[in-house]
Design an enzyme around this catalytic site. Structure first.
Site, PDB file in Angstrom:
ATOM      1  N   GLY A  23     -20.066 -39.524   0.673  1.00 39.59           N
ATOM      2  CA  GLY A  23     -21.201 -39.460   1.577  1.00 39.59           C
ATOM      3  C   GLY A  23     -21.860 -40.811   1.699  1.00 39.59           C
ATOM      4  CG  PHE A  25     -26.344 -44.779   0.673  1.00 41.93           C
ATOM      5  CD1 PHE A  25     -26.050 -45.904   1.408  1.00 41.93           C
ATOM      6  CD2 PHE A  25     -27.304 -43.907   1.153  1.00 41.93           C
ATOM      7  CE1 PHE A  25     -26.706 -46.170   2.597  1.00 41.93           C
ATOM      8  CE2 PHE A  25     -27.967 -44.158   2.339  1.00 41.93           C
ATOM      9  CZ  PHE A  25     -27.666 -45.299   3.059  1.00 41.93           C
ATOM     10  N   GLY A  26     -22.555 -42.973  -1.686  1.00 38.70           N
ATOM     11  CA  GLY A  26     -22.035 -42.462  -2.939  1.00 38.70           C
ATOM     12  C   GLY A  26     -20.793 -41.606  -2.804  1.00 38.70           C
ATOM     13  CG  ASP A 137     -24.065 -40.105  10.232  1.00 32.82           C
ATOM     14  OD1 ASP A 137     -23.484 -40.316  11.320  1.00 32.82           O
ATOM     15  OD2 ASP A 137     -23.568 -40.385   9.126  1.00 32.82           O
TER      16      ASP A 137
END
Length: 435
Positions: A23, A25-26, A137
């Site tokens: 997802g 940032f991770g 998004d």
């Protein structure tokens, strides 16, 4: 509702299993709650990877924590600060994303399933917009489906909140194929930008691909603002096509808000529980039957570093106070401070400038020895701009500059072509990495 990180050792609470996605940032893992058969999803965010994204991570957690009352949004369960890593725990939906589902089944969703999915997305967006929050998004990859066919909007990594003094945003955020024209042009935008993304997602789910999918994402940034609104082509109902047209009106003021679209005749005529949900459940079962067996779960969870935040229940949603404190005082968490060798990079640099320079460099390298100086110069340019990006007041290249530079690189890439290149040169290996 707030969401404070806990001191409970997550390795004592959860057994991490396989990675199921990535997802904003991770990386996302499926995990099992120890001592039970319950499953959760855990996104592990490395806060040292890019300290400039700290506020965005904080915004993601706050958005999820404030949305636990909405059944159409992925339910937030808590978070843990583990040294320089944040573990964000949410409910687990075993069917994966709708984007993955279409890839596995190798076909689009039936119109009735699309209708039910869009209705659920709109309910989730109506909830967010009522809280003055934007998702920014919306796309098939960010809509998750459970084994029973339930669907939920996920990944709030780029969500933002509109304040009383800031009723519209101007940042370049989202995925190019799904971005509204006003977002790309950095005009002021609001919930209508999410509605545009709903229309593009409708086309994606009905055909497997968004409009302009044959183009490089960089080119899409220049095509969408100038092109006519996309249309849904194919053997679909007139009501479905009319719904899409309402969502993708070029003028944002002509797009109905999410709560009004829930009263669109095509949406109203749908029956999610009785029709769409069973259809989705059957597709999930079909995809699961054709998938290879998952790898055996690891016998051990990754050992976390020492925890640094006040204690709290692992399933009590709270705001990560440690992130708020860090936003006010970077020195309070030295383990997530920016490295002097890698300044914080803005989203404009990471998503627009760096890929454009990399594309031009790859083009140069393919030309062989005679183009190596050009490739080296482009590498130097990228490093220099990264330093500029980190040194600017506020640490940001403007998105307008980023898009202009990317456009210039794209238009002039042909100037790297040299007449008379030999086949040997054209296939020679790339230069060694620069120190």
């Amino acid at each position: 509702m707030s969401a404070e990180a806990t001191t409970a050792d997550p390795a004592e609470l959860y057994q991490l299993e396989e990675q199921v996605g990535r997802g904003s940032f991770g990386v996302v893992h499926r995990a099992r709650v120890k001592g039970t058969k319950d499953q959760v999803a855990i996104k592990i965010v490395d806060l040292e990877a890019d300290v400039s994204e700290l506020e965005a991570v904080k915004s993601e957690v706050e958005t999820m924590a404030s949305a636990t009352a909405c059944p159409q949004l992925v339910r937030y369960l808590g978070c843990h600060m583990v040294s320089n890593r944040l573990w964000i725990v949410t409910e687990y939906l075993g069917g994966g994303s709708l984007g993955d589902l279409m890839t596995k089944t190798k076909r689009p969703l039936p119109e009735e399933a699309v209708r039910g999915v869009l209705g659920e997305i709109l309910r989730g967006l109506a909830f967010l917009h009522a809280q003055r929050r934007l998702h920014r998004d919306v796309k098939g990859k960010n809509v998750l489906v459970a084994e029973d066919g339930s669907v939920k909007l996920a990944d709030f990594g780029v969500a933002t909140r509109l304040t009383d003094t800031t009723t519209k945003r101007r940042s370049l955020i989202g995925t190019p194929y799904w971005m509204a024209p006003e977002v790309i042009e950095q005009s002021r935008y609001d919930g209508a930008a999410d509605v545009w993304s709903v229309g593009i997602t409708a086309i994606e789910l009905a055909t497997t691909k968004p409009p302009h999918s044959a183009l490089h994402p960089m080119k899409v940034l220049f095509v969408v603002p100038k092109a006519a609104p996309p249309t849904l082509e194919g053997e679909f109902s007139d009501q479905f096509k009319a719904f899409v047209a309402r969502c993708v009106a070029k003028d944002a003021s002509d797009r109905p808000p999410a709560d009004e679209l829930l009263r669109d005749p095509w949406i109203v005529d749908g029956d999610f529980a009785g029709s769409s949900k069973p259809l989705l459940a059957s597709l999930v079962a079909e995809a699961a039957a054709s998938a290879p067996p998952p790898p055996p779960p690891s016998s051990r969870s990754p050992t976390p570093s020492p925890l640094i935040t006040p204690a709290a229940s692992p399933h009590t949603p709270r705001t990560p106070a440690s992130l708020s404190q860090y936003a006010r005082s970077p020195a309070s968490l030295p383990s997530v401070s920016a490295s002097p060798r890698r300044p914080g990079r803005s989203r404009a640099f990471r998503q627009v400038v760096a890929p454009a320079i990399a594309a031009a460099a790859r083009h140069a390298i393919r030309g062989g020895d005679r183009r190596r100086p050009a490739a080296a110069a482009l590498d130097d340019l990228c490093k220099a701009l990264e330093r500029v990006d980190g040194a600017l007041e506020g640490g940001r290249l403007t998105a307008a500059f980023a898009v202009a530079l990317a456009d210039a690189l794209e238009r002039h890439r042909g100037s790297l072509d040299l007449e008379g290149l030999t086949a040997t040169n054209a296939t020679s290996p790339p230069p060694p990495p620069r120190p």
